[in-house]
Scaffold this motif. Structure first.
Motif, PDB file in Angstrom:
ATOM      1  N   TYR A 157      63.143  34.633  13.782  1.00  0.00           N
ATOM      2  CA  TYR A 157      63.622  34.013  15.026  1.00  0.00           C
ATOM      3  C   TYR A 157      65.147  33.865  14.996  1.00  0.00           C
ATOM      4  CZ  TYR A 157      64.655  30.511  18.585  1.00  0.00           C
ATOM      5  OH  TYR A 157      65.202  29.847  19.646  1.00  0.00           O
ATOM      6  N   ALA A 168      67.249  35.575  13.254  1.00  0.00           N
ATOM      7  CA  ALA A 168      67.913  36.840  12.899  1.00  0.00           C
ATOM      8  C   ALA A 168      68.670  36.733  11.569  1.00  0.00           C
ATOM      9  CB  ALA A 168      68.865  37.284  14.014  1.00  0.00           C
ATOM     10  N   LYS A 173      63.272  43.163  15.158  1.00  0.00           N
ATOM     11  CA  LYS A 173      63.563  42.325  16.313  1.00  0.00           C
ATOM     12  C   LYS A 173      65.063  42.372  16.647  1.00  0.00           C
ATOM     13  CE  LYS A 173      59.188  41.456  16.180  1.00  0.00           C
ATOM     14  NZ  LYS A 173      58.592  40.450  15.337  1.00  0.00           N
ATOM     15  N   TYR A 174      65.852  41.437  16.159  1.00  0.00           N
ATOM     16  CA  TYR A 174      67.230  41.326  16.660  1.00  0.00           C
ATOM     17  C   TYR A 174      68.213  42.306  16.034  1.00  0.00           C
ATOM     18  CZ  TYR A 174      65.715  37.159  19.058  1.00  0.00           C
ATOM     19  OH  TYR A 174      65.057  36.293  19.871  1.00  0.00           O
ATOM     20  N   GLY A 195      67.240  45.528  17.639  1.00  0.00           N
ATOM     21  CA  GLY A 195      67.737  45.092  18.948  1.00  0.00           C
ATOM     22  C   GLY A 195      67.434  45.993  20.129  1.00  0.00           C
ATOM     23  N   LEU A 208      73.108  38.265  20.565  1.00  0.00           N
ATOM     24  CA  LEU A 208      72.492  36.944  20.357  1.00  0.00           C
ATOM     25  C   LEU A 208      73.114  35.888  21.265  1.00  0.00           C
ATOM     26  CD1 LEU A 208      71.928  36.604  16.491  1.00  0.00           C
ATOM     27  CD2 LEU A 208      70.179  36.793  18.286  1.00  0.00           C
ATOM     28  N   SER A 268      67.506  31.566  20.108  1.00  0.00           N
ATOM     29  CA  SER A 268      67.496  32.982  20.495  1.00  0.00           C
ATOM     30  C   SER A 268      66.654  33.203  21.750  1.00  0.00           C
ATOM     31  CB  SER A 268      67.104  33.854  19.306  1.00  0.00           C
ATOM     32  OG  SER A 268      65.922  33.448  18.702  1.00  0.00           O
ATOM     33  N   TRP A 270      59.653  41.796  19.996  1.00  0.00           N
ATOM     34  CA  TRP A 270      60.642  41.222  20.906  1.00  0.00           C
ATOM     35  C   TRP A 270      62.035  41.428  20.323  1.00  0.00           C
ATOM     36  CZ3 TRP A 270      62.427  37.343  17.657  1.00  0.00           C
ATOM     37  CH2 TRP A 270      61.496  36.788  16.770  1.00  0.00           C
ATOM     38  N   GLY A 271      63.044  40.898  20.978  1.00  0.00           N
ATOM     39  CA  GLY A 271      64.409  41.006  20.466  1.00  0.00           C
ATOM     40  C   GLY A 271      65.157  42.219  20.997  1.00  0.00           C
ATOM     41  N   ASN A 323      59.904  36.753  26.167  1.00  0.00           N
ATOM     42  CA  ASN A 323      61.096  37.211  25.464  1.00  0.00           C
ATOM     43  C   ASN A 323      62.096  37.600  26.541  1.00  0.00           C
ATOM     44  OD1 ASN A 323      62.817  38.450  23.321  1.00  0.00           O
ATOM     45  ND2 ASN A 323      62.354  40.292  24.514  1.00  0.00           N
TER      46      ASN A 323
END
Ligand SMILES: *Cc1c(COP(=O)(O)O)cnc(C)c1O
Length: 385
Positions: free
Chosen positions: A182, A184, A204-205, A208, A258, A303, A335-336, A363
């Motif tokens: 969550y 990152a 995820k992040y 991206g 972010l 986030s 997600w992300g 998300n």
């Protein structure tokens, strides 16, 4: 030389000395040694020299080094995905007869592994209330080797008192592993808060853009580097340098993505808190989220993932129709990325709670929040008629 031989014995013809801002994608299984005496089979290539592509090429090790730097870790292992990172941690820290603790809001496949493979191997994994804090000490046994934390937890978003859990764990000689996806790896400083092992899904992040699967496991002591490294080698967790290259590109814009996602998500969540169809917003930056005060104390930001609960006037069928009516929010897992997503969790199990199919997870992506709000409003109106 026959042309077949020329093809099998390639020489480098391009001039050396090329410098750019991008990390090259180094592919390679076989690593060449200068002489027989140099041959080693060692996973710790950063320390002991390149040995075999399975343990990473310079592209992998560049990514590993940058994540370690960002998280303040001694070493970071890059693995094929977040779930592989979870498996690596279990196998490094537990053996037959071990006891582990996992919060009941942990990422679903973590609990699935606990009840599947690990159970069959004689490793007992017990679920606990994520809001337990220092009370975890009552659950720690002499054979407890590993305590998982995930904060905020999957879907129901409880924020955990990680320093209190780490203190209790360390008093009894147990290690704490954090799923830091969550945040990152950057919005919560795992090691500064006492965590021993921090993992995240780069899927995820850091990735991206919803186009790669990778995970990392970061550790902060020489003993854990050795312990996790030994397991990493035996499990053969090779990753593609092409994926690592994409993750390195993703890292360059992680900061602005972010920041932008946080602001947009707060705007959408804020709108939902005021909507009469919404009973509760589960976003750590709002007091309606369990553990909000701990989030304020321990995190440097939020986030793009959060959940909300429809009021009891809505049935599970209506909520499903809501999801299907949304146009901008796509239906999908993970997600992300840059695109907003929505999912309902009809069968989510949380002791003492019955969400009755009314819990929706969003998300938020990089679309304009006003457009997303309009999409939500339109779908809510549609199911409210
Ligand atoms: C997505 C996710 C994972 C798993 O990552 P994959 O790369 O999809 O295997 C693990 N933990 C959390 C909290 C996640 O959201």
């Amino acid at each position: 030389m026959h042309w077949h031989t020329k093809l099998a014995q390639p020489q480098t013809l391009a001039a050396p000395g090329f410098e750019s801002l991008a990390t090259p994608t180094y592919r390679g299984s076989t690593v060449l040694f200068k002489k027989q005496a140099d041959v080693v089979d060692d996973w710790n290539q950063a320390k002991n020299g390149y040995a075999y592509g399975l343990y990473g090429t310079p592209t992998t090790l560049e990514l590993s080094g940058r994540i370690a730097q960002l998280e303040g870790a001694k070493h970071c292992f890059v693995v094929p995905g977040g779930q592989a990172a979870i498996a690596l941690i279990y196998f490094a820290m537990c053996k037959a007869g071990s006891h582990a603790l996992v919060p009941y809001n942990a990422y679903g496949p973590n609990k699935e592994m606990a009840q599947g493979l690990l159970k069959d191997l004689g490793i007992e994994v017990e679920a606990y209330d994520p809001m337990i804090g220092a009370g975890i000490s009552e659950l720690i046994r002499d054979n407890t080797t590993l305590i998982w934390v995930e904060s905020p937890g999957s879907v129901t978003m409880e924020v955990q008192d990680i320093p209190a859990i780490c203190k209790a764990a360390h008093e009894r000689g147990a290690m704490v592993a954090l799923d830091n996806t969550y945040a990152a790896g950057v919005l919560f400083d795992a090691f500064a808060h006492g965590v021993d092992i921090s993992m995240q899904a780069l899927t995820k992040y850091v990735g991206g853009h919803s186009d790669l699967l990778l995970g990392t496991v970061s550790v902060n002591t020489d003993a854990l580097v050795e312990k996790v490294g030994k397991t990493f080698k035996q499990l053969g967790l090779a990753v593609s340098p092409d994926d690592c290259n994409l993750a390195l590109r993703g890292l360059q814009t992680l900061g602005i993505r972010l920041a932008h996602l946080e602001a947009s998500t707060l705007e959408v969540a804020e709108w939902l808190t005021k909507h009469p169809a919404v009973a509760q917003v589960l976003h750590p930056a709002f007091p309606s989220c369990p553990g909000h005060d701990v989030w304020k104390r321990d995190f440097t930001g939020s986030s793009s993932v959060f959940s909300f609960l429809f009021t009891e006037e809505y049935t599970a069928e209506q909520v499903e129709q809501f999801i299907d009516t949304l146009e901008m929010f796509k239906i999908g897992m993970s997600w992300g990325g840059v695109t907003s997503l929505a999912l309902v969790y009809p069968n989510i199990e949380r002791p003492g709670k019955d969400y009755a199919g009314r819990l929706v997870r969003l998300n938020i992506g990089l679309e304009k929040p006003a457009d997303l709000i309009q999409d939500l409003e339109h779908a809510i109106q549609k199911i409210s008629q």
